[in-house]
Design an enzyme around this catalytic site. Structure first.
Site, mmCIF file in Angstrom:
data_model
loop_
_atom_site.group_PDB
_atom_site.id
_atom_site.type_symbol
_atom_site.label_atom_id
_atom_site.label_comp_id
_atom_site.label_asym_id
_atom_site.label_seq_id
_atom_site.Cartn_x
_atom_site.Cartn_y
_atom_site.Cartn_z
ATOM 1 N N ARG A 119 0.832 -1.200 0.000
ATOM 2 C CA ARG A 119 0.000 0.000 0.000
ATOM 3 C C ARG A 119 0.870 1.256 0.000
ATOM 4 O O ARG A 119 1.905 1.308 0.667
ATOM 5 C CB ARG A 119 -0.891 -0.017 1.248
ATOM 6 C CG ARG A 119 -1.888 1.136 1.373
ATOM 7 C CD ARG A 119 -2.969 1.056 0.349
ATOM 8 N NE ARG A 119 -4.140 1.860 0.722
ATOM 9 C CZ ARG A 119 -5.088 2.219 -0.127
ATOM 10 N NH1 ARG A 119 -5.000 1.870 -1.402
ATOM 11 N NH2 ARG A 119 -6.129 2.914 0.278
ATOM 12 N N THR A 419 -8.881 0.305 -8.956
ATOM 13 C CA THR A 419 -8.377 -1.055 -8.798
ATOM 14 C C THR A 419 -8.615 -2.061 -9.903
ATOM 15 O O THR A 419 -9.445 -1.900 -10.773
ATOM 16 C CB THR A 419 -8.844 -1.686 -7.465
ATOM 17 O OG1 THR A 419 -10.252 -1.752 -7.429
ATOM 18 C CG2 THR A 419 -8.360 -0.910 -6.297
ATOM 19 N N ASP A 459 -7.737 8.439 -0.274
ATOM 20 C CA ASP A 459 -8.458 7.448 0.521
ATOM 21 C C ASP A 459 -8.420 7.772 2.007
ATOM 22 O O ASP A 459 -9.125 7.153 2.807
ATOM 23 C CB ASP A 459 -7.869 6.043 0.294
ATOM 24 C CG ASP A 459 -8.511 5.331 -0.885
ATOM 25 O OD1 ASP A 459 -9.511 5.842 -1.423
ATOM 26 O OD2 ASP A 459 -8.015 4.255 -1.278
#
Length: 604
Positions: A119, A419, A459
């Site tokens: 990440r 994604t 995010d």
């Protein structure tokens, strides 16, 4: 990492705390209609599940799937195939993932499950006011995203390099060959990429991206146009020779930092030190027991900073504690009934309330009760399931899963995008489930050396605290990883054998796409293609969303009668799934790919 031996024991302490709890944290603000991460571009023709005797690859583009198949055919591992797939996806599906982004990889080597965390991280120079206007209000989404501000330090390549050192069988450089060939020779622009470029409004603001993706008159290259990317080919050659260091240090790193910091209207704060110091991590997978259709399963998913495994596990666990869980698909339509959907939505509202309250980067945010598995503890789910009735509950507050109450404020619902997903099983039974992203479609709309940069920092919660000053768990902090909904999943049967690999893109709705597919596989005993083909549905706490045109009017009216606000819209999942064949006469693997996108399954 986690050795699959036996389920984690139920905590008596948690059960006692639940019984003693006399107060409940306030419910998060009601969510709005979730936005779709990518536009709908039509359905592919119906197809049966594909059968494969020894190995299978499921990915979002046929060229990427074929690259993975080639690695498996050469004797490579599932991990080798995933690297080849990801490099080709960087080229052919640039709107969704790539070397400029991040990924979560769940890997099974036949003995243990490992969760490799690639990440993106926040640069060291950011602070919690990153996405606030001078007046202290959260920025508009695309005002924050387009440019350098929201670019996180990419982690995909370093994470894959770490995993390859443990599980690779082919040479690292060999895994880049398909992508390099395609980048040099060109690939045909797919209908989906063309449609997304046509709908895109911000990408042309970047001169490099405009020159690559669009014709001189400003229209996107037509379907079938052979699009060459020599700059990316050279970057891939460097990665093949030098490893991830070529991206995180030296001239490519300098080009990334210059692009981020030099944006004329929305610069970011990434430095060369941020890139050089990025650390991939191996985390302990979140695994839990699940009973479906009278059979016991072990479901493993990715831990925080992803919220996917916990939310999926809560939804399935809450459903299993109601009569609706055993309800079959309706005989006349082959769809879930209104009663089943009602129960599912109520379970989802409870799961999303916990997600908003508790979930964040575990290096910054303590787990409730001291253990993230407290949110999946059977005693806790027993208590939460009591809130599900025959009508929509007026509120769906977060629960109290442990004796230590949180001081965090619930995060308000916020746009979440992005994604692509990859599922692979190799000939030796090793397997993986990897979800990979640059977040919004085309990320930050910043192109460097032939690849796009992510906007993953969006995010994080734009608002760092609530009106009372309580901090949000998922607020921006230096070095922190933003919360995700990605839900790569591996399922094991009672004998400990791998039963399935699954996952999807889709922003916050990833959780629903994955949960309903798992329910289809395990409870309704569907093959992976049939489970993927089911209509989509879900809620993030507000209106119930149903896939447009897939449910009869009677179901919609029945949900409204139970108190739900119902909306219909396109729901563009991109599910990939592989499951073990249960036919003793035809052992091997069954594969399914989402007809809503361009994915395929290939094997031997």
């Amino acid at each position: 990492m986690m050795i699959l031996r036996r389920p984690a024991p139920t905590s008596a302490l948690i059960a006692a705390a639940l019984l003693a709890a006399c107060a409940t944290p306030p419910a998060p603000p009601e969510a709005s209609l979730p936005r779709q991460p990518e536009i709908a571009t039509g359905l592919q023709a119906a197809r049966p599940a594909s059968r494969h005797a020894q190995f299978a690859v499921a990915a979002a583009n046929p060229l990427a799937t074929e690259a993975g198949r080639q690695m498996l055919a050469r004797g490579g591992s599932a991990l080798d195939a995933a690297i080849a797939v990801q490099m080709v996806l960087t080229l052919v599906e640039p709107q969704s993932s790539g070397i400029g982004g991040g990924a979560f990889l769940l890997h099974w080597d036949g003995q243990q499950v490992q969760a490799f965390d690639g990440r993106e991280t926040a640069p060291a120079a950011v602070d919690e006011r990153l996405f606030l206007t001078p007046e202290g209000q959260p920025m508009a989404f695309h005002d924050a995203v387009v440019g350098g501000r929201a670019v996180g330090v990419p982690g995909t390549v370093r994470m894959l390099e770490m995993a390859h050192a443990q599980h690779g069988r082919l040479r690292w450089a060999e895994l880049f060959e398909p992508a390099i060939r395609l980048a040099e020779a060109g690939f045909p622009v797919s209908p989906r990429l063309h449609a997304m470029l046509q709908a895109e409004t911000h990408l042309k603001k970047d001169p490099a991206a405009a020159a690559f993706f669009y014709q001189p008159d400003g229209t996107p290259w037509p379907v079938g146009h052979r699009l060459k990317n020599p700059e990316l080919a050279e970057v891939l050659r460097r990665l093949a020779r030098e490893g991830a260091r070529a991206l995180h240090e030296g001239e490519i790193a300098q080009a990334i930092v210059a692009k981020v910091q030099g944006h004329p209207g929305n610069p970011g704060r990434m430095t060369l030190a941020d890139l050089a110091g990025y650390p991939p991590k191996v985390r302990e997978a979140i695994c839990h027991a699940h009973v479906a259709d009278g059979r016991r399963w072990r479901i493993c998913g990715f831990p925080p900073p992803s919220s996917g495994a916990i939310a999926v596990g809560q939804i399935l666990g809450l459903m299993a504690r109601t009569g609706a869980a055993q309800e079959p698909l309706t005989a006349d339509t082959g769809l879930p009934s209104a009663g089943w959907l009602h129960t599912y939505m109520e379970a989802s509202r409870l799961a999303f309330a916990d997600r908003a309250q508790y979930l964040g980067d575990p290096d910054f945010v303590p787990a409730p009760g001291g253990d993230w598995r407290s949110l999946l503890d059977p005693a806790y789910l027993d208590a939460r399931a009591q809130r599900i009735g025959s009508q929509r509950a007026p509120t769906a507050p977060a629960g109290v899963p442990g004796p230590v109450r949180t001081g965090f404020a619930p995060m308000a619902e916020q746009i979440e995008y992005g994604t692509s997903h990859i599922s692979i099983v190799d000939a030796q039974g090793r397997a993986l489930s990897m979800t990979t992203t640059i977040e919004d479609a085309f990320g930050a709309r910043q192109m460097v050396r032939g690849f796009l940069l992510n906007n993953e920092l969006s995010d994080f919660s734009f608002a760092p605290a609530d009106t009372s000053g309580r901090p949000v768990a998922n607020r921006v902090e230096p070095g922190k990883r933003p919360r995700s909904s990605m839900a790569p999943t591996l399922v094991f049967d009672e004998q400990g054998r791998l039963a399935a690999s699954a996952g999807s893109p889709g922003g916050a709705l990833i959780i629903h796409y994955t949960a309903r597919t798992l329910h289809g596989l395990l409870q309704w005993r569907l093959d992976p293609q049939a489970a993927i083909d089911l209509p989509n549905f879900g809620t993030t706490g507000g209106p119930v969303v149903l896939e447009k045109g897939r449910f009869p009017a009677a179901v919609i009216e029945a949900l409204k009668a139970r108190g739900h606000e119902v909306r219909e819209q396109e729901m563009t999942s991109g599910l990939q799934a592989i499951s073990r064949s249960t036919d003793p006469a035809r052992p091997g693997w069954l594969g399914g790919a989402d007809p809503r996108r361009e994915g395929v399954v290939l094997g031997n």
